[in-house]
Design a protein around this motif. Structure first.
Motif, mmCIF file in Angstrom:
data_model
loop_
_atom_site.group_PDB
_atom_site.id
_atom_site.type_symbol
_atom_site.label_atom_id
_atom_site.label_comp_id
_atom_site.label_asym_id
_atom_site.label_seq_id
_atom_site.Cartn_x
_atom_site.Cartn_y
_atom_site.Cartn_z
ATOM 1 N N LEU A 118 0.827 -1.201 0.000
ATOM 2 C CA LEU A 118 0.000 0.000 0.000
ATOM 3 C C LEU A 118 0.866 1.259 0.000
ATOM 4 C CD1 LEU A 118 -2.907 1.098 0.196
ATOM 5 C CD2 LEU A 118 -2.682 0.951 2.688
ATOM 6 N N GLU A 119 0.566 2.172 -0.895
ATOM 7 C CA GLU A 119 1.331 3.415 -1.015
ATOM 8 C C GLU A 119 0.729 4.521 -0.152
ATOM 9 O OE1 GLU A 119 1.340 4.279 -5.181
ATOM 10 O OE2 GLU A 119 2.828 2.731 -5.616
ATOM 11 N N ARG A 120 1.555 5.539 0.165
ATOM 12 C CA ARG A 120 1.165 6.719 0.941
ATOM 13 C C ARG A 120 0.443 6.333 2.233
ATOM 14 N NH1 ARG A 120 -0.412 7.724 -4.097
ATOM 15 N NH2 ARG A 120 -2.598 7.805 -3.513
ATOM 16 N N CYS A 121 0.980 5.329 2.901
ATOM 17 C CA CYS A 121 0.358 4.788 4.108
ATOM 18 C C CYS A 121 1.028 5.332 5.371
ATOM 19 C CB CYS A 121 0.436 3.266 4.081
ATOM 20 S SG CYS A 121 -0.487 2.484 5.424
ATOM 21 N N ILE A 122 0.213 5.684 6.337
ATOM 22 C CA ILE A 122 0.655 6.168 7.644
ATOM 23 C C ILE A 122 0.100 5.191 8.675
ATOM 24 C CG2 ILE A 122 0.543 8.065 9.305
ATOM 25 C CD1 ILE A 122 -0.328 9.811 6.748
ATOM 26 N N ARG A 123 0.978 4.650 9.498
ATOM 27 C CA ARG A 123 0.562 3.698 10.530
ATOM 28 C C ARG A 123 0.981 4.221 11.892
ATOM 29 N NH1 ARG A 123 2.457 0.518 6.154
ATOM 30 N NH2 ARG A 123 1.163 -1.269 5.659
ATOM 31 N N PHE A 124 0.323 3.724 12.936
ATOM 32 C CA PHE A 124 0.801 4.001 14.285
ATOM 33 C C PHE A 124 0.706 2.760 15.141
ATOM 34 C CE2 PHE A 124 -3.710 5.445 14.970
ATOM 35 C CZ PHE A 124 -4.071 4.515 15.940
ATOM 36 N N LEU A 125 1.541 2.737 16.171
ATOM 37 C CA LEU A 125 1.500 1.745 17.231
ATOM 38 C C LEU A 125 1.611 2.537 18.526
ATOM 39 C CD1 LEU A 125 1.599 -1.134 18.409
ATOM 40 C CD2 LEU A 125 4.081 -1.068 18.077
ATOM 41 N N ILE A 126 0.569 2.477 19.330
ATOM 42 C CA ILE A 126 0.523 3.236 20.576
ATOM 43 C C ILE A 126 0.459 2.265 21.742
ATOM 44 C CG2 ILE A 126 -0.876 4.825 21.964
ATOM 45 C CD1 ILE A 126 -1.768 6.115 19.320
ATOM 46 N N HIS A 127 1.300 2.488 22.724
ATOM 47 C CA HIS A 127 1.229 1.731 23.979
ATOM 48 C C HIS A 127 0.561 2.618 25.014
ATOM 49 C CE1 HIS A 127 4.346 -0.602 21.883
ATOM 50 N NE2 HIS A 127 3.734 -1.603 22.489
ATOM 51 N N ILE A 128 -0.376 2.025 25.761
ATOM 52 C CA ILE A 128 -1.205 2.799 26.671
ATOM 53 C C ILE A 128 -1.538 1.979 27.915
ATOM 54 C CG2 ILE A 128 -3.325 2.063 25.483
ATOM 55 C CD1 ILE A 128 -4.417 4.929 26.031
ATOM 56 N N ASN A 129 -1.718 2.648 29.021
ATOM 57 C CA ASN A 129 -2.254 2.014 30.231
ATOM 58 C C ASN A 129 -3.766 1.954 30.051
ATOM 59 O OD1 ASN A 129 0.141 1.688 31.882
ATOM 60 N ND2 ASN A 129 0.206 3.920 31.917
ATOM 61 N N TRP A 130 -4.317 0.742 30.042
ATOM 62 C CA TRP A 130 -5.719 0.546 29.671
ATOM 63 C C TRP A 130 -6.406 -0.358 30.674
ATOM 64 C CZ3 TRP A 130 -7.701 3.303 25.802
ATOM 65 C CH2 TRP A 130 -8.930 2.948 25.279
ATOM 66 N N GLN A 131 -7.683 -0.100 30.917
ATOM 67 C CA GLN A 131 -8.439 -0.984 31.793
ATOM 68 C C GLN A 131 -8.531 -2.359 31.134
ATOM 69 O OE1 GLN A 131 -12.152 0.620 33.171
ATOM 70 N NE2 GLN A 131 -11.286 2.664 33.318
ATOM 71 N N ALA A 132 -8.238 -3.375 31.903
ATOM 72 C CA ALA A 132 -8.091 -4.728 31.371
ATOM 73 C C ALA A 132 -9.321 -5.227 30.622
ATOM 74 C CB ALA A 132 -7.729 -5.694 32.487
ATOM 75 N N GLN A 133 -10.507 -4.907 31.083
ATOM 76 C CA GLN A 133 -11.724 -5.468 30.491
ATOM 77 C C GLN A 133 -12.351 -4.600 29.408
ATOM 78 O OE1 GLN A 133 -12.457 -8.573 31.331
ATOM 79 N NE2 GLN A 133 -10.685 -8.467 32.670
ATOM 80 N N VAL A 134 -11.725 -3.484 29.064
ATOM 81 C CA VAL A 134 -12.300 -2.568 28.084
ATOM 82 C C VAL A 134 -11.783 -2.906 26.682
ATOM 83 C CG1 VAL A 134 -12.502 -0.143 27.382
ATOM 84 C CG2 VAL A 134 -12.552 -0.750 29.812
ATOM 85 N N GLU A 135 -12.703 -3.045 25.727
ATOM 86 C CA GLU A 135 -12.366 -3.354 24.339
ATOM 87 C C GLU A 135 -11.651 -2.172 23.692
ATOM 88 O OE1 GLU A 135 -12.248 -6.060 21.283
ATOM 89 O OE2 GLU A 135 -13.221 -6.394 23.205
ATOM 90 N N ILE A 136 -10.710 -2.470 22.805
ATOM 91 C CA ILE A 136 -9.981 -1.440 22.072
ATOM 92 C C ILE A 136 -10.452 -1.447 20.626
ATOM 93 C CG2 ILE A 136 -7.729 -0.780 21.135
ATOM 94 C CD1 ILE A 136 -6.456 -1.814 23.677
ATOM 95 N N TYR A 137 -10.652 -0.258 20.085
ATOM 96 C CA TYR A 137 -10.974 -0.096 18.666
ATOM 97 C C TYR A 137 -9.697 0.337 17.959
ATOM 98 C CZ TYR A 137 -12.607 2.177 14.410
ATOM 99 O OH TYR A 137 -12.765 2.560 13.103
ATOM 100 N N HIS A 138 -9.298 -0.398 16.934
ATOM 101 C CA HIS A 138 -8.106 -0.108 16.137
ATOM 102 C C HIS A 138 -8.560 0.531 14.823
ATOM 103 C CE1 HIS A 138 -5.664 -2.759 18.769
ATOM 104 N NE2 HIS A 138 -6.771 -3.475 18.810
ATOM 105 N N PRO A 139 -8.353 1.844 14.647
ATOM 106 C CA PRO A 139 -8.873 2.507 13.441
ATOM 107 C C PRO A 139 -8.023 2.266 12.194
ATOM 108 C CG PRO A 139 -7.766 4.099 14.835
ATOM 109 C CD PRO A 139 -7.747 2.800 15.572
ATOM 110 N N TYR A 140 -8.657 1.780 11.159
ATOM 111 C CA TYR A 140 -8.043 1.627 9.838
ATOM 112 C C TYR A 140 -8.939 2.360 8.860
ATOM 113 C CZ TYR A 140 -4.591 -1.583 11.567
ATOM 114 O OH TYR A 140 -3.522 -2.121 12.245
#
Length: 135
Positions: A92-114
């Motif tokens: 894929l061209e002109r692509c911007i990605r991120f990887l973020i590390h965060i302190n998160w509540q264990a039972q809360v679902e994470i949404y990964h935006p694409y």
């Protein structure tokens, strides 16, 4: 009064988007849209972030995504890093990605935006979000 214990853990959030062209304006628009989606859908508090790494494909060099992130409220104290994504022929061209590390509540679902052209990079996560949103 009941003593409530919230369990926290370090979690990782991934996300990606594409820019329409290699210009400051196009990259800024894409990064802002991606980070808006990240914060809104996850109800994210940037003060809980440990660090964020942004990668871009070799065809994007007009501005650092981290510089755009630093413009956001409460992101000024987050350690940010920009790197160039490994080039793979046909990727894929002109692509911007991120990887973020965060302190998160264990039972809360994470949404990964694409977003934009990056939606097909992780269709399994996009499908899971679509199914969860239908309930």
């Amino acid at each position: 009064m009941e003593n409530i214990c919230v369990e926290w853990q370090v979690r990782a959030i991934r996300g990606a988007t594409t820019a329409s062209e290699n210009s400051v304006e196009a990259i800024r628009e894409s990064v802002r849209e991606l980070l808006d989606e990240l914060e809104t859908r996850n109800n994210l508090d940037p003060e809980l972030m440990i660090s964020a790494t942004f990668s871009v494909t070799r065809d994007l060099d007009a501005i650092f995504p981290a510089a755009i992130a630093r413009e956001r409220p409460h992101w000024c104290n987050v350690p940010l890093l920009d790197v160039q994504q490994m080039h793979v022929k046909g990727s894929l061209e002109r692509c911007i990605r991120f990887l973020i590390h965060i302190n998160w509540q264990a039972q809360v679902e994470i949404y990964h935006p694409y977003l934009r052209g990056a939606q097909n990079l992780r269709p399994d996560w996009n499908l899971a979000v679509a199914v969860a949103g239908e309930k």
